[in-house]
Design a protein around this motif. Structure first.
Motif, PDB file in Angstrom:
ATOM      1  N   SER A 359       0.812  -1.214   0.000  1.00 20.14           N
ATOM      2  CA  SER A 359       0.000   0.000   0.000  1.00 20.14           C
ATOM      3  C   SER A 359       0.846   1.265   0.000  1.00 20.14           C
ATOM      4  CB  SER A 359      -0.958   0.001   1.193  1.00 20.14           C
ATOM      5  OG  SER A 359      -0.259   0.029   2.416  1.00 20.14           O
ATOM      6  N   PHE A 576      -6.102  -1.144   1.392  1.00 14.98           N
ATOM      7  CA  PHE A 576      -5.679  -0.073   0.492  1.00 14.98           C
ATOM      8  C   PHE A 576      -4.562  -0.582  -0.400  1.00 14.98           C
ATOM      9  CE2 PHE A 576      -4.092   4.570   0.201  1.00 14.98           C
ATOM     10  CZ  PHE A 576      -4.968   4.834  -0.838  1.00 14.98           C
ATOM     11  N   ASP A 577      -4.592  -1.878  -0.698  1.00 11.99           N
ATOM     12  CA  ASP A 577      -3.533  -2.488  -1.490  1.00 11.99           C
ATOM     13  C   ASP A 577      -3.906  -2.508  -2.970  1.00 11.99           C
ATOM     14  OD1 ASP A 577      -2.142  -2.939   0.813  1.00 11.99           O
ATOM     15  OD2 ASP A 577      -2.686  -5.053   0.977  1.00 11.99           O
TER      16      ASP A 577
END
Length: 645
Positions: A359, A576-577
């Motif tokens: 991320s 949030f990758d």
């Protein structure tokens, strides 16, 4: 107020001429321009000490806020990176004792407080993020210190006659005649955890100052003496909070947390430059934005969302719903996969120590986009670590409740059985299990927690198993492991995970990611959840208050239900990758294969070549998704190439 910026300096009896030492510190702070583009200062505060500073002006942009700064008495000189959010209260206390001030920066508040009360007492009274160096011209000693949670970085190197410190490793690499030898164990730790845990760094002879710690360096005619000690202890804080627990109700808990966060947000809104808030549509950012909008009065808070639909992240609809509900001045920027690909060559320079959290890339894009119009942003770091917000915390609570009475051999047997079940089977079954329906990829999370049960030896070492271990061939010494504190009291599985997360994952992974991404864009990020009062309050609450009905972070959810649409408060935890798995098979395949053709990490014996080759082959053929572990290897290889190792 101060500036989130960069600091550097050297101290000792082996500096050579003052002119040479000053030129060296000037070159060190010159590497930190991205952290402080608004100016610099280098001062030889004694024949044995030179301090330097790069400035990102946020409050008191006049020369009255220039650093290094000298106290009115002339005794103390301070260079400071960070923000003291309660500096006005400290200033009021100092004024009552007779202090006088020239400007209104928190640097001046800090240096006068140190002059009046000493370093330790001043740090205890601060509410903020900081890395500082304070020189005592009377006793000829230097004190360097770091904030409670490690929001601001601080590295140091020590050899006979000299000690140097800096906000980033790139500044220390300016030191001449220093052999920056790579630390084998730190490389192994990186490949296991995706980050290097403090106090270690990628270099054998360079250390990170631990959060809540300071170095006291006394300079003598024939050398200097270094003493390291804590000025704040996470373990002691947890013990005190747990011992102060009282019965509560969900309503009372939500009332107390809302009031506490409202004050934390208000403290972090002082700024002479444009200030806004990240708004992802998640719980933490929504609560922060709602409280900031309330604190802003009739003005509309600027909120900022980045939409990246073709790289696997698009919460713009949720963020827009919150912004509309709050009536903020909302800005939305769309980014594409090509924007992400263009940034990949920059990663080993932005993170000047190898770092493997996937991320990192969307965070860099987010901060870069937000800095076009903003200088300060409020963020949501700390909410997951303090309030059981990770999916593993929820699974930990469920598993512990159901296995608490089983003997250890039975728990291990169940864990091995669970590890034998393919994640796809668990994912399918999750449709019928209420607590798992909210968890993305429950099969993967369940297997990781099963690994915890199988590996736990009863010593609280939970994080190693949870992170997942990829086989590595380490040289000596034994690979570093994230710090697993022992508060000396009995904690349940969820509390042990939260404690490990706070002590290492928060500072060594999450805050490193935020600091480097934001500083690369000369953007300051302030995190209200990281107010130390919030941590203390959270640990006074039992796990049953934080995890309820198969859902984590329950108290912040209850607060969110009062402030934003109910659909936001009930959303599951989202990652949030970026879609690295797909990218490595397509757009990034050539880049990755070039790095893996003859990997340095294999040549140096850090990891087995067969392991890398098998992982890459399995990933390309879709047999098993190895993107997270491959990313750590790729980031290491790109960092080695970028820095000439």
């Amino acid at each position: 107020m101060a500036r989130v910026c960069g600091i550097a300096g050297i101290v000792g009896t082996g500096l050579g001429s003052t002119e040479r030492a000053t030129a060296l510190v000037e070159s060190m702070v010159g590497t930190l321009t991205h952290r402080g583009p608004d100016g610099s200062g280098v001062v030889a505060v004694s024949p044995n000490c030179v301090l330097g500073h790069r400035r990102l002006a946020v409050i008191d942009r006049s020369d009255a806020g220039h650093q290094p700064m000298v106290s009115r008495s002339g005794r103390w000189i301070v260079t400071f990176n960070g923000e003291i959010y309660n500096h006005r209260q400290i200033r009021t206390d100092l004024s009552a004792e007779g202090a006088h001030f020239r400007g209104h920066s928190d640097t001046e508040t800090l240096v006068e407080a140190i002059d009046a009360w000493g370093v330790d007492a001043t740090l205890q009274r601060t509410n903020g993020m900081l890395a500082l160096a304070a020189f005592d011209a009377v006793d000829d000693r230097l004190v360097i210190a770091r904030d409670r949670f490690g929001e601001k970085p601080l590295y140091w190197w020590h050899r006979e006659g000299r000690l140097a410190f800096a906000s980033e490793l790139r500044a220390l690499r300016q030191l001449p005649d220093v052999d920056f030898e790579l630390d084998d164990a730190s490389v192994t730790a990186l490949l296991r955890w995706s980050f290097v845990p403090h106090p270690h760094t990628i270099y054998r002879d360079v250390l990170q100052l631990a959060p809540g710690s300071l170095l006291d360096i006394a300079v003598h005619a024939d050398g200097h003496e270094v003493t390291e000690r804590r000025w704040w202890s996470l373990e002691d804080t947890v013990v005190g909070a747990v011992g102060d627990r009282t019965d509560t109700t969900p309503t009372r808990a939500a009332d107390e947390l809302e009031a506490l966060l409202a004050d934390a947000v208000a403290l972090r809104m002082e700024s002479d430059v444009p200030l806004g808030a990240f708004l992802s549509g998640g719980i933490d950012s929504s609560v922060v934005a709602a409280l900031a909008q309330r604190a802003s009065g009739h003005r509309s808070l600027v909120t900022f969302t980045v939409s990246m639909p073709d790289i696997g992240f698009d919460e713009s609809d949720h963020a827009r719903a919150v912004a509309t509900h709050l009536d903020t001045d909302h800005h939305q920027l769309h980014l594409s996969a090509s924007d992400a690909f263009e940034r990949i060559p920059q990663l080993p320079h932005v993170w000047d120590e190898p770092f493997g959290d996937p991320s990192m890339l969307p965070n860099l894009l987010l901060c870069s986009a937000a800095s076009d119009g903003l200088t300060v942003c409020l963020g949501g770091d700390g909410g997951d670590e303090f309030f059981a917000g990770y999916n593993r915390h929820v699974l930990g609570s469920a598993v512990e409740r159901r296995t608490a009475r089983l003997p250890e051999f039975a728990r291990r047997g169940l864990a091995r059985l669970a590890l034998s079940v393919p994640p796809t089977v668990v994912d399918g079954a999750a449709r019928f299990v209420p607590g798992l329906r909210r968890i993305p990829n429950p099969g993967d999370k369940a297997q990781k927690f099963a690994a915890l049960m199988a590996a736990d030896r009863g010593d609280g070492s939970t994080w190693e198993a949870l992170a997942g271990v990829w086989p590595v061939d380490a040289l000596t010494p034994t690979p570093h492991r994230p710090f697993s504190p022992d508060p000396g009291i009995e904690l349940d599985a969820v509390e042990r995970m939260m404690l490990a997360d706070t002590s290492s994952v928060l500072c060594d992974q999450m805050l490193v990611k935020t600091d480097r991404a934001s500083m690369a864009a000369s953007l300051e990020v302030r995190a209200p959840f990281l107010d130390h009062r919030v941590l203390e309050w959270a640990w006074r609450q039992p796990t049953s208050v934080k995890v309820a009905g198969g859902v984590g972070k329950q108290v912040p959810r209850d607060v969110a239900e009062r402030l934003v649409p109910a659909s936001i408060a009930t959303r599951p935890k989202m990652g949030f990758d970026p879609p690295l798995g797909a990218w490595l098979r397509t757009d990034l395949r050539t880049w990755a294969e070039d790095l893996l053709a003859k990997p340095t990490c294999v040549e140096r014996g850090w990891i087995s070549g067969d392991v890398v080759a098998t992982a890459w082959s399995d990933h390309l053929r879709g047999r098993r998704n190895r993107d997270d572990r491959l990313w750590s290897v790729l980031m290491l290889e790109s960092w080695l190439a970028a820095h000439g190792h």
